[in-house]
Design an enzyme around this catalytic site. Structure first.
Site, PDB file in Angstrom:
ATOM      1  N   CYS A 115      19.242 -40.614 -66.837  1.00 34.73           N
ATOM      2  CA  CYS A 115      17.873 -41.103 -66.604  1.00 34.73           C
ATOM      3  C   CYS A 115      17.372 -40.784 -65.199  1.00 34.73           C
ATOM      4  CB  CYS A 115      17.783 -42.594 -66.867  1.00 34.73           C
ATOM      5  SG  CYS A 115      18.232 -43.045 -68.540  1.00 34.73           S
ATOM      6  N   HIS A 252      11.202 -45.028 -63.446  1.00 35.37           N
ATOM      7  CA  HIS A 252      11.794 -44.665 -64.741  1.00 35.37           C
ATOM      8  C   HIS A 252      11.452 -45.780 -65.721  1.00 35.37           C
ATOM      9  CE1 HIS A 252      14.487 -43.878 -67.941  1.00 35.37           C
ATOM     10  NE2 HIS A 252      15.400 -44.755 -67.595  1.00 35.37           N
ATOM     11  N   ASN A 282      12.389 -45.799 -73.672  1.00 35.08           N
ATOM     12  CA  ASN A 282      13.159 -45.116 -72.624  1.00 35.08           C
ATOM     13  C   ASN A 282      13.423 -43.673 -73.053  1.00 35.08           C
ATOM     14  OD1 ASN A 282      15.066 -44.167 -70.827  1.00 35.08           O
ATOM     15  ND2 ASN A 282      16.285 -46.048 -70.824  1.00 35.08           N
TER      16      ASN A 282
HETATM   17  O1  UT7 Z   1      17.768 -46.058 -68.489  1.00 38.57           O
HETATM   18  C1  UT7 Z   1      18.644 -46.840 -67.780  1.00 38.57           C
HETATM   19  C2  UT7 Z   1      19.560 -47.512 -68.663  1.00 38.57           C
HETATM   20  N1  UT7 Z   1      19.149 -48.599 -69.446  1.00 38.57           N
HETATM   21  C3  UT7 Z   1      18.539 -49.716 -69.034  1.00 38.57           C
HETATM   22  O2  UT7 Z   1      18.020 -49.779 -67.953  1.00 38.57           O
HETATM   23  C4  UT7 Z   1      18.571 -50.893 -69.929  1.00 38.57           C
HETATM   24  C5  UT7 Z   1      19.026 -52.084 -69.151  1.00 38.57           C
HETATM   25  N2  UT7 Z   1      19.134 -53.293 -69.940  1.00 38.57           N
HETATM   26  C6  UT7 Z   1      18.149 -53.879 -70.619  1.00 38.57           C
HETATM   27  O3  UT7 Z   1      17.052 -53.374 -70.681  1.00 38.57           O
HETATM   28  C7  UT7 Z   1      18.424 -55.221 -71.249  1.00 38.57           C
HETATM   29  O4  UT7 Z   1      19.676 -55.704 -70.797  1.00 38.57           O
HETATM   30  C8  UT7 Z   1      18.426 -55.203 -72.787  1.00 38.57           C
HETATM   31  C9  UT7 Z   1      16.990 -55.002 -73.292  1.00 38.57           C
HETATM   32  C10 UT7 Z   1      19.296 -54.086 -73.295  1.00 38.57           C
HETATM   33  C11 UT7 Z   1      18.924 -56.514 -73.351  1.00 38.57           C
HETATM   34  O5  UT7 Z   1      18.205 -57.603 -72.816  1.00 38.57           O
HETATM   35  P1  UT7 Z   1      18.970 -58.888 -72.244  1.00 38.57           P
HETATM   36  O6  UT7 Z   1      17.932 -59.853 -71.897  1.00 38.57           O
HETATM   37  O7  UT7 Z   1      19.856 -58.381 -71.140  1.00 38.57           O
HETATM   38  O8  UT7 Z   1      19.779 -59.396 -73.500  1.00 38.57           O
HETATM   39  P2  UT7 Z   1      21.361 -59.511 -73.724  1.00 38.57           P
HETATM   40  O9  UT7 Z   1      22.001 -58.164 -73.771  1.00 38.57           O
HETATM   41  O10 UT7 Z   1      21.900 -60.486 -72.733  1.00 38.57           O
HETATM   42  O11 UT7 Z   1      21.423 -60.139 -75.167  1.00 38.57           O
HETATM   43  C12 UT7 Z   1      20.819 -61.381 -75.474  1.00 38.57           C
HETATM   44  C13 UT7 Z   1      20.919 -61.626 -76.965  1.00 38.57           C
HETATM   45  C14 UT7 Z   1      22.320 -61.381 -77.536  1.00 38.57           C
HETATM   46  O12 UT7 Z   1      22.551 -62.358 -78.524  1.00 38.57           O
HETATM   47  P3  UT7 Z   1      23.471 -63.651 -78.206  1.00 38.57           P
HETATM   48  O13 UT7 Z   1      24.809 -63.091 -77.782  1.00 38.57           O
HETATM   49  O14 UT7 Z   1      22.751 -64.368 -77.087  1.00 38.57           O
HETATM   50  O15 UT7 Z   1      23.480 -64.368 -79.501  1.00 38.57           O
HETATM   51  C15 UT7 Z   1      22.179 -60.040 -78.197  1.00 38.57           C
HETATM   52  O16 UT7 Z   1      23.088 -59.881 -79.272  1.00 38.57           O
HETATM   53  O17 UT7 Z   1      20.043 -60.732 -77.655  1.00 38.57           O
HETATM   54  C16 UT7 Z   1      20.777 -60.098 -78.721  1.00 38.57           C
HETATM   55  N3  UT7 Z   1      20.198 -58.803 -78.971  1.00 38.57           N
HETATM   56  C17 UT7 Z   1      19.180 -58.602 -79.840  1.00 38.57           C
HETATM   57  N4  UT7 Z   1      18.490 -59.446 -80.628  1.00 38.57           N
HETATM   58  C18 UT7 Z   1      17.500 -58.943 -81.382  1.00 38.57           C
HETATM   59  C19 UT7 Z   1      20.533 -57.605 -78.414  1.00 38.57           C
HETATM   60  N5  UT7 Z   1      19.728 -56.637 -78.905  1.00 38.57           N
HETATM   61  C20 UT7 Z   1      18.900 -57.231 -79.799  1.00 38.57           C
HETATM   62  C21 UT7 Z   1      17.861 -56.766 -80.619  1.00 38.57           C
HETATM   63  N6  UT7 Z   1      17.187 -57.643 -81.389  1.00 38.57           N
HETATM   64  N7  UT7 Z   1      17.489 -55.455 -80.641  1.00 38.57           N
END
Ligand code: UT7
Length: 325
Positions: A115, A252, A282
């Site tokens: 990225c 980005h 992204n």
């Molecule tokens: O390009 C550079 C690289 N990438 C990035 O910069 C991405 C960086 N990270 C992010 O954007 C965020 O961390 C995410 C969008 C990927 C995730 O958001 P978050 O607020 O950090 O959520 P989390 O990973 O802590 O997950 C929270 C909950 C989990 O459920 P439990 O364990 O709390 O029950 C996940 O399983 O959200 C769940 N979850 C989803 N739920 C519905 C994860 N993905 C999804 C989904 N739909 N697509």
């Protein structure tokens, strides 16, 4: 004191026709539109057609950038493609783009910084353009990230999309001041110990397969907000400007919460942030030039504006650069 600068003389972006909405993804993984919008700001992403390779996306963006610069393929002597989703293991996608555009024999190679690739690519191109080794360069960020998705992993497959963006860089005489047009400063970083936070689990010399993208999203998120800010400050310092002098912040486009988190940490007014992640998700190395092209096309970003670009991605790599358009 007269100095040679790498000046952006044209920008262009291309998104493939096929749009995939959050509701479309909710039909294949356990997710919903509300979660995706709240956590990422993403509404939709574009997906390349089965007959489109990443070089095809790159060529479309390059044609638009060339037209904006008033140049043709015949003028190009350097092509750098930042991509993590090459057409083939080799030759470089840049070589394929050179052939498809009909550019003369010159320099062409790819940059692999995921990225952060476009920021890395710009600084590499600067090494040619600002030293008189290139009279007209194309720097392209192009990706078909949807081809790296594990469509059973809701934590990643909702986040990425396909697209390409390009700039034409040409040498321009400057006075060695911050009023000069061109690339004024940059800071690049890589911490290879953080590989496991974001990687693809395949490759030609390990599995012999392409592999799928794996990410510990919340850890990448924390790293992004904290470390990008340091690189931004370092790039601004090298350029001799204050972050508050910047007219447009073009991050980005990974997640709206990261963009605003970094902007807030740096004290940048949210009105100065170019945000396009909502409609293309992204697109890795393509996201900064896509956002730049959109800001220029809609008239917000004008010639002479001071731009701050930043990115973070697999490696982990990250970096920032300051450009006067
Ligand atoms: O390009 C550079 C690289 N990438 C990035 O910069 C991405 C960086 N990270 C992010 O954007 C965020 O961390 C995410 C969008 C990927 C995730 O958001 P978050 O607020 O950090 O959520 P989390 O990973 O802590 O997950 C929270 C909950 C989990 O459920 P439990 O364990 O709390 O029950 C996940 O399983 O959200 C769940 N979850 C989803 N739920 C519905 C994860 N993905 C999804 C989904 N739909 N697509």
């Amino acid at each position: 004191m007269s100095v040679l600068r790498s000046v952006v003389t044209g920008v262009g972006g291309y998104l493939p026709e096929n749009v995939v909405t959050n509701d479309d993804l909710a039909k294949i993984v356990d997710t919903d539109d509300a979660w995706i919008r709240e956590r990422t700001g993403i509404r939709q992403r574009h997906r390349a057609g089965d007959d489109q390779a990443v070089s095809d996306l790159a060529v479309e963006a390059a044609k638009r950038a060339l037209a904006a610069a008033g140049r043709t393929a015949a003028d190009i002597d350097l092509i750098i493609v930042a991509t993590t989703t090459a057409d083939l293991t080799f030759p470089a996608t840049a070589a394929i783009v050179q052939r498809k555009l009909g550019c003369p024999v010159g320099i062409a190679f790819d940059v692999q910084a995921v990225c952060s690739g476009f920021v890395y690519g710009l600084t590499v191109a600067d090494g040619f353009v600002a030293r008189g080794h290139s009279k007209c360069a194309l720097v392209i960020g192009a990706e078909t990230m949807t081809r790296l998705m594990d469509w059973t992993d809701r934590g990643t497959c909702v986040l990425f999309g396909d697209g390409a963006g390009a700039v034409v860089l040409e040498p321009g005489e400057g006075q060695g001041t911050t009023d000069d047009r061109g690339l004024l400063g940059f800071a690049l970083r890589c911490d290879g110990t953080k590989q496991d936070l974001l990687f693809v689990d395949g490759g030609p010399s390990t599995t012999g397969t392409v592999g799928k993208l794996r990410m510990l999203g919340n850890q990448v998120f924390k790293h992004a907000v904290i470390n990008i800010s340091e690189a931004v400050v370092a790039a601004a310092k090298q350029a001799g400007v204050a972050v508050s002098d910047v007219d447009w912040f073009i991050p980005h486009q990974a997640n709206e919460r990261i963009l605003t988190g970094v902007a807030n940490r740096l004290g940048i007014d949210e009105a100065k942030v170019i945000q396009t992640v909502d409609h293309h998700a992204n697109t890795s190395a393509a996201s900064i030039p896509l956002a730049l092209a959109e800001g220029v096309a809609d008239g917000r970003i004008k010639k002479g504006d001071l731009l701050l670009l930043e990115a973070m991605g697999g490696g982990l790599t990250w970096g920032a650069c300051v450009i006067r358009l």
